[in-house]
Design an enzyme around this catalytic site. Structure first.
Site, short mmCIF file in Angstrom:
data_model
loop_
_atom_site.label_atom_id
_atom_site.label_comp_id
_atom_site.label_asym_id
_atom_site.label_seq_id
_atom_site.Cartn_x
_atom_site.Cartn_y
_atom_site.Cartn_z
N TYR A 1 -12.34 -9.51 -1.80
CA TYR A 1 -13.29 -7.98 -1.90
C TYR A 1 -14.49 -8.29 -1.59
O TYR A 1 -15.11 -9.26 -2.24
CB TYR A 1 -12.90 -7.42 -3.14
CG TYR A 1 -11.44 -6.67 -3.49
CD1 TYR A 1 -10.29 -7.09 -2.71
CD2 TYR A 1 -11.42 -5.61 -4.22
CE1 TYR A 1 -8.99 -6.64 -2.89
CE2 TYR A 1 -10.24 -5.31 -4.58
CZ TYR A 1 -9.06 -5.67 -3.94
OH TYR A 1 -7.88 -5.06 -4.17
N HIS B 1 -15.09 -3.42 0.17
CA HIS B 1 -15.00 -2.82 -1.30
C HIS B 1 -16.54 -2.35 -1.92
O HIS B 1 -16.53 -1.38 -2.78
CB HIS B 1 -14.40 -3.49 -2.41
CG HIS B 1 -14.07 -2.84 -3.67
ND1 HIS B 1 -14.65 -3.20 -4.83
CD2 HIS B 1 -13.02 -2.08 -3.67
CE1 HIS B 1 -14.00 -2.35 -5.71
NE2 HIS B 1 -13.12 -1.87 -5.28
N HIS C 1 -15.31 3.36 -15.35
CA HIS C 1 -15.12 2.55 -14.22
C HIS C 1 -16.44 1.77 -13.78
O HIS C 1 -16.21 1.07 -12.82
CB HIS C 1 -14.72 3.64 -12.92
CG HIS C 1 -14.33 3.09 -11.75
ND1 HIS C 1 -15.10 2.81 -10.69
CD2 HIS C 1 -13.14 2.17 -11.54
CE1 HIS C 1 -14.27 2.38 -9.79
NE2 HIS C 1 -13.25 1.96 -10.17
N ARG D 1 -10.54 -4.09 -14.44
CA ARG D 1 -9.47 -4.79 -14.08
C ARG D 1 -10.06 -6.12 -14.25
O ARG D 1 -11.11 -6.67 -13.88
CB ARG D 1 -9.06 -4.58 -12.80
CG ARG D 1 -8.49 -3.06 -12.37
CD ARG D 1 -7.89 -3.15 -11.18
NE ARG D 1 -7.86 -1.82 -10.65
CZ ARG D 1 -6.78 -1.04 -10.71
NH1 ARG D 1 -5.69 -1.47 -11.77
NH2 ARG D 1 -6.74 0.00 -10.23
N ARG E 1 -14.04 2.88 4.40
CA ARG E 1 -12.97 2.00 4.63
C ARG E 1 -11.61 2.85 4.76
O ARG E 1 -10.85 2.67 5.51
CB ARG E 1 -12.72 0.89 3.78
CG ARG E 1 -11.76 -0.14 3.82
CD ARG E 1 -11.41 -1.07 2.78
NE ARG E 1 -10.59 -0.34 1.82
CZ ARG E 1 -10.77 -0.21 0.50
NH1 ARG E 1 -12.01 -0.86 0.14
NH2 ARG E 1 -9.93 0.26 -0.30
N ASN F 1 0.94 -1.19 0.13
CA ASN F 1 0.13 0.00 0.02
C ASN F 1 0.83 1.39 -0.11
O ASN F 1 0.48 2.19 -0.80
CB ASN F 1 -1.03 -0.14 1.34
CG ASN F 1 -2.34 -0.87 1.26
OD1 ASN F 1 -2.45 -1.30 0.21
ND2 ASN F 1 -2.91 -1.17 2.19
N ARG G 1 -5.03 2.14 -13.47
CA ARG G 1 -3.58 2.29 -12.86
C ARG G 1 -3.05 0.85 -12.55
O ARG G 1 -3.59 0.16 -11.65
CB ARG G 1 -3.73 3.11 -11.79
CG ARG G 1 -2.12 3.37 -11.29
CD ARG G 1 -1.95 4.44 -10.25
NE ARG G 1 -2.42 5.84 -10.61
CZ ARG G 1 -3.07 6.78 -9.93
NH1 ARG G 1 -3.88 6.23 -8.73
NH2 ARG G 1 -3.48 7.93 -10.46
#
Length: 717
Positions: free
Chosen positions: A474, A598, A441, A381, A570, A58, A411
């Site tokens: 997730y 998530h 997205h 993704r 979160r 992270n 990214r």
């Protein structure tokens, strides 16, 4: 099941005191909460080690992207302030202090964990630590056979140019003395990324050694005729953000070259290990061009993300008990036919408690179904080994019309997405790269099927990516529907992305960046009006991040009107809760646990206390960030079906509010504290692992074991 959420209030803001928390410092606070789990006594030791590793990866990403961006602003003399009034230079100074504190915390956690691992028979050998003779012989052979052939020592002198150190690259500087004439020189050894960070020694008892320790211990083998005077290990992080040029004519070509440039970005952080020779350190600083970079020295480990190798040790008793996702019973009742089960009634699947395989099966069945004529799919993704991609390719090869919107700007997945795009195009899929300025997205699958002489559209809307690996860890929601209104809106969404045709008269969905913010504002304003009219007024929301100042100000307005607001955030939260006259009616909590929270959910009371049957419930792909609301294609999806509404509101959302075992509370000063577990501790992850969902149960809902009903004690949340 009841619990209490206690928010410590504060007086009004002082003159000049900011209304918001700093975005970057809030993220660092989040990573401190992740790091704190490395010392959580409720977790098995290898899971604690996993959290330490996650805190390292992270932090790497934060430095390579967020800190790199601030450093770039300082170099370009951009003085634009953050929402809390800090200049880029001031933010960098505060970040350096916070990063140093996290690094010290990581070293302390690692020191404790090494002892706990050793008690369980997992040892880390290295300098200053005892090794038996058999290990020493094996280590030398391993060095000669597996490491020495792939490393290249390089003298550091005027005759040899300083080598390039790649992003996240590690190296060792050796100070040497030539035995023949006493001449001193410096050598650098860069550690190839292909080498494993930690190597397991042979034997039943697990013993690991870092690759840098093996190299340092074999310095005399590597440099015959020299005596090692000392050495220092270092690690480099570089600017890894990709800035899109507005006049980029070919997105694919641009990203292929940008990925190459990223590997050579400016140095953002230099991490030094050991008693570094002052001359060697000065050389590194000079050659790496450390303009605005953070430099950290430590006697401990560098590169904590590499500890994931040790986490993989086959010791199930030192990890969480394995968990297998359930397959939705409703689909099984229809002999696995996804379309039949969706056609009967809307369904929401709660990952990872319910299998992501149902999403893949939805696409696989579409690919092989002769009545399916078209599939449209967004891909943000998809992972390295994607069954979703395979299903889309199979559909195209079966003659279906398949359209895939592949987001190149995801990214750190740009390279993988370029690969998938080429594979899809080769199979005959129409690949679209979306907007130049906006990321796509939204998570949507749309299947058009021929039924009874007409066409019927089946849709999947998700809060998470079409990624089979992250879907195991997730928590996300997958909503399936055959409602024609959703189908018509989904078609308009894809026309917007592929043809820039702005959607008109949407019946169900709200799309950013054109409608979503306004829909949220309308819902918040309705709660404000209810409060002003003396009615019950409440908002619940679950997000990954909340940073948009306009949205936060709207929530402040609602709090001042008397709306009771509970937020589960979160990660980053720039909203200051519990401030008299500003946000005294807002509570913010964060959940850090076995699974990564998530899913994004908004709930509005609609004139009654929450939870209630009339409440407005939405799931969304968007966080409360300016980029999601203004610069991305996102979806806000209303939940109208009664059973699905109950599951999302009175099961998923309520369990998040009730959790005490994994929850933290945000104070008005920006500090976080763990919630007290209370007399009746509640762990939402354990609850969902042991209790089936509502909408996916089908007939089992009435004939099978009852799902324990969750309830709030009024006034406590």
């Amino acid at each position: 099941m009841t619990t209490e959420a206690v928010q410590t209030g504060s007086g009004p803001l002082a003159v000049g005191e900011p209304r918001f928390f700093n975005r970057e410092l809030s993220w660092l606070s989040f990573n401190q909460r992740v790091l704190a789990e490395a010392g959580n006594p409720d977790y098995p030791v290898l899971e604690r080690l996993r959290f330490l590793s996650i805190s390292g990866s992270n932090l790497d990403e934060f430095l390579m992207v967020r800190v790199a961006g601030l450093a770039g602003q300082v170099r370009r003399k951009i003085e634009e302030t953050s929402i809390d009034g800090l200049t880029p230079s001031q933010q960098l100074a505060a970040i350096r202090e916070a990063v140093t504190a996290i690094e010290l915390g990581q070293q302390a956690a690692w020191e404790v964990l090494q002892g706990q691992l050793a008690e369980c028979g997992i040892t880390i050998v290295g300098e200053g630590k005892r090794r038996d003779h058999g290990h020493a012989r094996w280590l030398k052979d391993y060095f000669l056979e597996h490491i020495m052939p792939v490393i290249t020592p390089q003298a550091i002198d005027p005759a040899h140019p300083f080598p390039f150190v790649a992003n996240q690259g590690m190296g060792i500087l050796f100070a040497l003395n030539r035995v023949a004439d006493g001449e001193e020189l410096m050598e650098m050894v860069l550690i190839p990324s292909a080498l494993p960070r930690f190597i397991r020694l042979p034997g039943e008892e697990a013993a690991y050694i870092s690759v840098e320790d093996i190299i340092c211990q074999n310095a005399e083998v590597l440099f015959p005729g020299f005596r090692a005077l000392g050495h220092g290990v270092f690690r480099v992080l570089r600017d890894s953000d990709i800035e899109l040029e507005e006049d980029a004519e070919d997105l694919v070509r641009y990203y292929r070259t940008a990925i190459q440039r990223r590997r050579r970005g400016l140095v953002i952080m230099l991490h030094l290990q050991g008693d570094f020779d002052p001359a060697a350190e000065a050389l590194l600083r000079n050659q790496l061009g450390l303009d605005k970079a953070i430099v950290i020295k430590t006697d401990g480990l560098i590169g904590f993300s590499g500890l994931s190798k040790i986490v993989d040790e086959d010791r199930p008793e030192l990890k969480f008990e394995p968990y297998s996702s359930r397959y939705p019973e409703r689909v099984l009742e229809h002999d696995g036919d996804c379309f039949a089960s969706i056609r009967e009634k809307d369904i929401v699947v709660h990952h990872p408690y319910e299998s992501f395989e149902v999403v893949v099966d939805f696409l696989r069945q579409a690919a092989s179904d002769p009545d399916v004529v078209a599939i449209k799919q967004t891909l943000y993704r998809a992972g390295n080994q994607s069954s979703v991609i395979a299903a889309l390719i199979a559909a195209a090869e079966a003659g279906k019309s398949v359209t895939a919107v592949v987001e190149l700007k995801a990214r750190f997945d740009e390279e993988q997405n370029l690969f998938w795009a080429s594979q899809l195009e080769r199979a005959g899929v129409q690949v679209i790269y979306g907007f130049v300025d906006w990321k796509t997205h939204a998570k949507v699958s749309m299947v058009v099927r021929r039924e009874n002489g007409a066409y019927r559209t089946y849709c999947h809307f998700g809060t998470g990516n079409y990624h089979p690996i992250t879907a195991r860890i997730y928590t996300d929601l997958s909503f399936f529907t055959a409602d024609p209104k959703f189908g018509r809106d989904a078609g308009k969404l894809f026309n917007f992305i592929t043809g820039y045709v702005e959607p008109q008269k949407l019946e169900m969905l709200a799309i950013s960046p054109i409608f979503l913010r306004e829909r949220l504002y309308d819902c918040i304003d309705r709660e404000i009006a209810n409060a002003q009219a003396g009615k019950a007024a409440a908002i619940w929301a679950k997000l990954n991040s909340l940073t948009d100042s306009k949205l936060i100000n709207r929530l402040y307005d609602a709090s001042q009107a008397g709306v009771k607001i509970t937020l589960v955030v979160r990660g980053i939260c720039c909203l200051r809760p519990g401030i008299l006259g500003l946000s005294e009616n807002i509570t913010v909590k964060s959940i850090i646990g076995r699974f990564l929270e998530h899913s994004r959910i908004w709930v509005f009371g609609n004139g009654a206390d929450l939870p209630n049957r009339r409440a407005q419930v939405f799931i969304t792909s968007a966080d409360g960030m300016s980029r999601n609301l203004d610069r991305r294609v996102e979806l806000l999806v209303p939940i109208r079906n009664r059973t699905v509404h109950d599951q999302v509101l009175s099961q998923v959302m309520l369990a998040n509010l009730l959790d005490t075992e994994q929850s933290w509370l945000l104070a008005p000063d920006g500090s976080w504290r763990r919630m007290e577990k209370g007399e009746t501790p509640f762990n939402l992850h354990r609850y969902f692992m042991t209790n089936p969902s509502l909408s996916g149960r089908g007939a089992a809902l009435t004939s099978g074991r009852k799902v324990p009903k969750l309830a709030l004690r009024r006034g406590n949340v």
